[in-house]
Design an enzyme around this catalytic site. Structure first.
Site, short mmCIF file in Angstrom:
data_model
loop_
_atom_site.label_atom_id
_atom_site.label_comp_id
_atom_site.label_asym_id
_atom_site.label_seq_id
_atom_site.Cartn_x
_atom_site.Cartn_y
_atom_site.Cartn_z
N THR A 140 0.86 -1.19 0.00
CA THR A 140 0.00 0.00 0.00
C THR A 140 0.90 1.23 0.00
OG1 THR A 140 -0.07 0.41 2.37
CG2 THR A 140 -1.55 -1.29 1.55
N CYS A 141 0.28 2.41 0.04
CA CYS A 141 1.10 3.61 0.03
C CYS A 141 1.95 3.71 1.30
CB CYS A 141 0.23 4.84 -0.11
SG CYS A 141 -0.96 4.98 1.21
N GLU A 205 -7.94 4.59 9.96
CA GLU A 205 -8.48 4.84 8.61
C GLU A 205 -9.01 3.53 8.01
OE1 GLU A 205 -6.69 3.90 5.61
OE2 GLU A 205 -4.86 3.16 6.54
N GLY A 282 -6.68 12.13 -11.01
CA GLY A 282 -7.00 10.76 -10.58
C GLY A 282 -8.39 10.73 -9.97
N ALA A 283 -9.23 9.82 -10.46
CA ALA A 283 -10.60 9.75 -9.95
C ALA A 283 -10.93 8.35 -9.46
CB ALA A 283 -11.58 10.19 -11.03
N GLY A 284 -9.89 7.67 -8.93
CA GLY A 284 -10.12 6.36 -8.32
C GLY A 284 -10.62 6.55 -6.90
N1 LIG Z 1 -6.25 3.22 -1.50
C1 LIG Z 1 -5.66 3.81 -0.47
O1 LIG Z 1 -6.00 3.63 0.69
C2 LIG Z 1 -4.55 4.79 -0.70
C3 LIG Z 1 -4.15 5.60 0.36
C4 LIG Z 1 -3.15 6.52 0.12
C5 LIG Z 1 -2.55 6.61 -1.10
N2 LIG Z 1 -2.94 5.77 -2.10
C6 LIG Z 1 -2.27 5.91 -3.38
O2 LIG Z 1 -3.13 6.62 -4.24
C7 LIG Z 1 -2.95 6.17 -5.58
C8 LIG Z 1 -4.31 5.81 -6.14
O3 LIG Z 1 -4.86 4.81 -5.33
P1 LIG Z 1 -6.41 4.40 -5.45
O4 LIG Z 1 -6.67 3.51 -4.31
O5 LIG Z 1 -7.26 5.59 -5.64
O6 LIG Z 1 -6.39 3.54 -6.82
P2 LIG Z 1 -7.59 3.18 -7.79
O7 LIG Z 1 -8.88 3.28 -7.09
O8 LIG Z 1 -7.21 1.90 -8.42
O9 LIG Z 1 -7.55 4.34 -8.90
C9 LIG Z 1 -6.47 4.45 -9.75
C10 LIG Z 1 -6.53 5.81 -10.44
O10 LIG Z 1 -5.31 5.97 -11.14
C11 LIG Z 1 -5.59 6.18 -12.53
N3 LIG Z 1 -4.48 5.57 -13.26
C12 LIG Z 1 -4.07 4.30 -13.23
N4 LIG Z 1 -2.98 4.14 -14.00
C13 LIG Z 1 -2.71 5.34 -14.53
C14 LIG Z 1 -1.72 5.82 -15.43
N5 LIG Z 1 -0.77 5.02 -15.90
N6 LIG Z 1 -1.73 7.12 -15.76
C15 LIG Z 1 -2.68 7.95 -15.28
N7 LIG Z 1 -3.65 7.55 -14.45
C16 LIG Z 1 -3.66 6.27 -14.08
C17 LIG Z 1 -6.93 5.54 -12.77
O11 LIG Z 1 -7.51 6.10 -13.91
P3 LIG Z 1 -8.70 5.37 -14.74
O12 LIG Z 1 -9.95 5.62 -13.97
O13 LIG Z 1 -8.70 6.04 -16.06
O14 LIG Z 1 -8.33 3.92 -14.79
C18 LIG Z 1 -7.64 5.91 -11.47
O15 LIG Z 1 -8.06 7.24 -11.50
C19 LIG Z 1 -1.98 5.01 -5.52
O16 LIG Z 1 -0.69 5.47 -5.82
C20 LIG Z 1 -2.02 4.59 -4.07
O17 LIG Z 1 -0.80 4.03 -3.64
C21 LIG Z 1 -3.94 4.88 -1.93
#
Ligand SMILES: NC(=O)c1ccc[n+]([C@@H]2O[C@H](COP(=O)([O-])OP(=O)(O)OC[C@H]3O[C@@H](n4cnc5c(N)ncnc54)[C@H](OP(=O)(O)O)[C@@H]3O)[C@@H](O)[C@H]2O)c1
Length: 542
Positions: A140-141, A205, A282-284
């Site tokens: 994870t991050c 969290e 980013g809209a994940g």
């Molecule tokens: N999940 C957590 O609890 C958490 C906490 C802190 C930090 N993070 C960090 O935040 C980041 C996103 O995590 P998430 O949980 O939100 O992931 P996620 O739900 O899987 O969403 C991934 C996002 O990244 C975009 N993406 C993927 N590959 C890409 C690329 N090569 N170029 C541009 N955009 C790309 C996707 O776009 P599409 O919609 O177009 O696919 C989507 O918006 C990661 O680096 C993660 O380590 C996560």
């Protein structure tokens, strides 16, 4: 790179000091195996310390070597036998080799990060290592932690560390400075802490529980995500849920994304909070949470960049009344030129913003502090570290969130204490479950042994009764034989149970197991552990 004080959490610091030496210290790494008897005794001690050794029949060293001498075995063969004995008598251990936000800076964590799509391949590679039986990846991050079941703790740790070095490009010596090692109960307790959100940068969290769930989901069907490791992760999920329902750890809990918004707002003048131009890349899951928190803080308009539009449209649908403007990734730089605060939260493995992009952007106004803020919560980072050198830009990454979350330390400690009681109880339950796995082969063998006798005697009896015995009589005799066997086995089976409910200690259960093995000659087969070692050796020799 030395672990800075800022990255050393107290719990892990101790475990690092205690555990980091063996696999990295050359003198320990190549030390000859200690004699059999010492190991057997140590195995007993380790058990009591949660070390996971199996209690074995104890013979003195003198007796052991006398026996060897009498059978004409040379000193070299004795040494070899002692090494083999160590493997075959030692119980395999659960080990976690981890690098987390408490011990390791983001520059290193991002190299260690393993994308979800690669977890099955990583598990497979790890299980191909000589001393690793099962594996799981929690990336994870905040952390990259490798959980394994190792046939030998020392060799397992060494192999996994070398594997991590190979996959990340970070030298072993550097990994050893930052990694932490935990074994058996300590490893389980740590994962339970993690799942409950106690080890998170942002206490309590919720995302981490979803990430632990994801490990189980992805692991389903992957051969190396075996019984012990999947059992551990499934247990961690229920602990995470229990802690959140039975304590108030999650009440008012902030998340990484809300901390990111909080951090941004502390860096710009309060007068500009409602008017600063916000851009979210980013809209994940994280992007959505950042947007929600911005809205909660009074932001009514923002630009959202994403590769695909659907996710942004869904968020806009949910947050009616807020002006959410979608822009594709190709318009990221032009959108950045018109933004004061930029949040980046994509899963891109390469940086999206480089210094050369940022230094040519127009400067931002005085009313927002004259600096364009990049708040990057992605790991690997979306904003290259060189952007910090660009004129008019200020970059914050996920490690900088410590600044925001450190504020409520007292509250964190109080909440953590409530959860610890549950975690201690759950760790004991997990230990009992794992211990109970030990007696399963004996239970199976004893049942099979009794069944063989029952069938043989039943056949004899039926043949004596002759062919014209009514079916009903046959069934009654069959039932009688089963009921005698079940009644006879009931006592021994009870004494092989070790589920923590009946006050029987593990050593008593294992003593019973060894006694039953001896009495019924159940242990004459090659042990499971020996089979596993042999299979591994054959595999590595191919
Ligand atoms: N999940 C957590 O609890 C958490 C906490 C802190 C930090 N993070 C960090 O935040 C980041 C996103 O995590 P998430 O949980 O939100 O992931 P996620 O739900 O899987 O969403 C991934 C996002 O990244 C975009 N993406 C993927 N590959 C890409 C690329 N090569 N170029 C541009 N955009 C790309 C996707 O776009 P599409 O919609 O177009 O696919 C989507 O918006 C990661 O680096 C993660 O380590 C996560």
């Amino acid at each position: 790179m030395a672990a800075s004080a800022g990255f050393a959490g107290p719990k892990l610091e101790n475990s690092m000091l205690r555990d980091s030496l063996p696999a990295c210290s050359p003198s320990r790494a190549f030390a000859p195996p200690p004699p059999v008897v010492g190991l057997r005794k140590r195995a007993g001690r380790e058990r009591r310390n949660g070390g996971g050794g199996v209690r074995c029949e104890v013979r003195t060293a003198r007796e052991e070597s006398k026996l060897m001498e009498l059978s004409g075995v040379s000193a070299l063969e004795q040494l070899k036998a002692s090494a083999l004995d160590r493997y075959t008598k030692e119980r395999s251990s659960i080990v976690v080799i981890g690098l987390s936000v408490h011990t390791t800076p983001v520059e290193m964590r991002e190299k260690l990060a393993i994308p979800e799509a690669e977890w099955p391949r990583a598990i497979e590679e790890l299980c191909h290592l000589n001393h690793i039986e099962e594996a799981a990846v929690l990336s994870t991050c905040n952390r990259t932690e490798i959980y394994v079941v190792a046939l030998s703790q020392h060799r397992g740790v060494k192999e996994v560390t070398e594997w991590m070095s190979k996959t990340s490009g970070i030298p072993v010596s550097e990994l050893c400075q930052h990694r932490f090692l935990l074994y058996n109960n300590d490893a389980a307790r740590h994962l339970f802490d993690v799942s409950a959100g106690l080890d998170s940068l942002v206490l309590g969290e919720g995302q981490i529980l979803a990430q632990v769930r994801q490990v189980v989901k992805v692991g389903q069907g992957v051969v190396g995500f075996g019984r012990s490791i999947s059992g551990l992760f499934k247990h961690a999920i229920s602990v995470g849920k229990r802690v959140r329902t039975e304590t108030n750890i999650a009440s008012g809990a902030i998340s990484v994304s809300s901390a990111a918004v909080e951090l941004a707002l502390t860096k710009i003048p309060e007068s500009s909070h409602a008017t600063a131009r916000m851009l979210v890349v980013g809209a994940g899951k994280m992007g959505k949470l950042v947007i929600r928190h911005l809205v909660a803080k009074g932001c009514t308009k923002m630009v959202v960049i994403n590769r695909s539009e659907e996710r942004v449209a869904a968020i806009a649908e949910e947050l009616r009344g807020v002006e959410i403007i979608y822009k594709p990734l190709t318009e990221m730089l032009s959108s950045a030129a018109e933004a004061d605060v930029i949040f980046t939260c994509t899963a891109s493995e390469a940086p999206l913003f480089l210094k050369e992009h940022v230094q040519n952007l127009p400067t931002v106004g005085q009313e927002v502090g004259s600096l364009r803020l990049f708040i990057d919560i992605s790991v690997p980072r979306n904003v290259s570290p060189c952007v910090a050198d660009a004129r008019g830009a200020k970059v914050y990454n996920v490690d900088d969130l410590k600044e925001v979350v450190a504020a409520n330390k007292e509250d964190r400690l109080q909440k953590a204490m409530e959860a610890q009681t549950i975690i201690a109880e759950e760790t004991r339950q997990f230990e009992a479950w794992r211990d109970s796995l030990e007696t399963v082969p004996t239970i199976k063998k004893l049942r099979a042994y009794a069944e063989r006798i029952r069938i043989a005697e039943l056949e004899k009896c039926l043949s004596k009764l002759g062919d014209d015995v009514p079916k009903k009589t046959k069934r009654v005799v069959d039932d009688l034989s089963r009921s005698i066997v079940n009644k006879l086995l009931h006592g021994p089976m009870q004494h092989l149970r070790c589920d923590g409910d009946d006050g029987r200690t593990l050593s008593e259960t294992l003593e019973n197991m060894h006694a039953l093995n001896r009495i019924f000659s159940l242990d004459t087969d090659i042990t499971l552990m020996e089979q596993k070692i042999k299979a591994k050796i054959e595999q590595s020799q191919k």
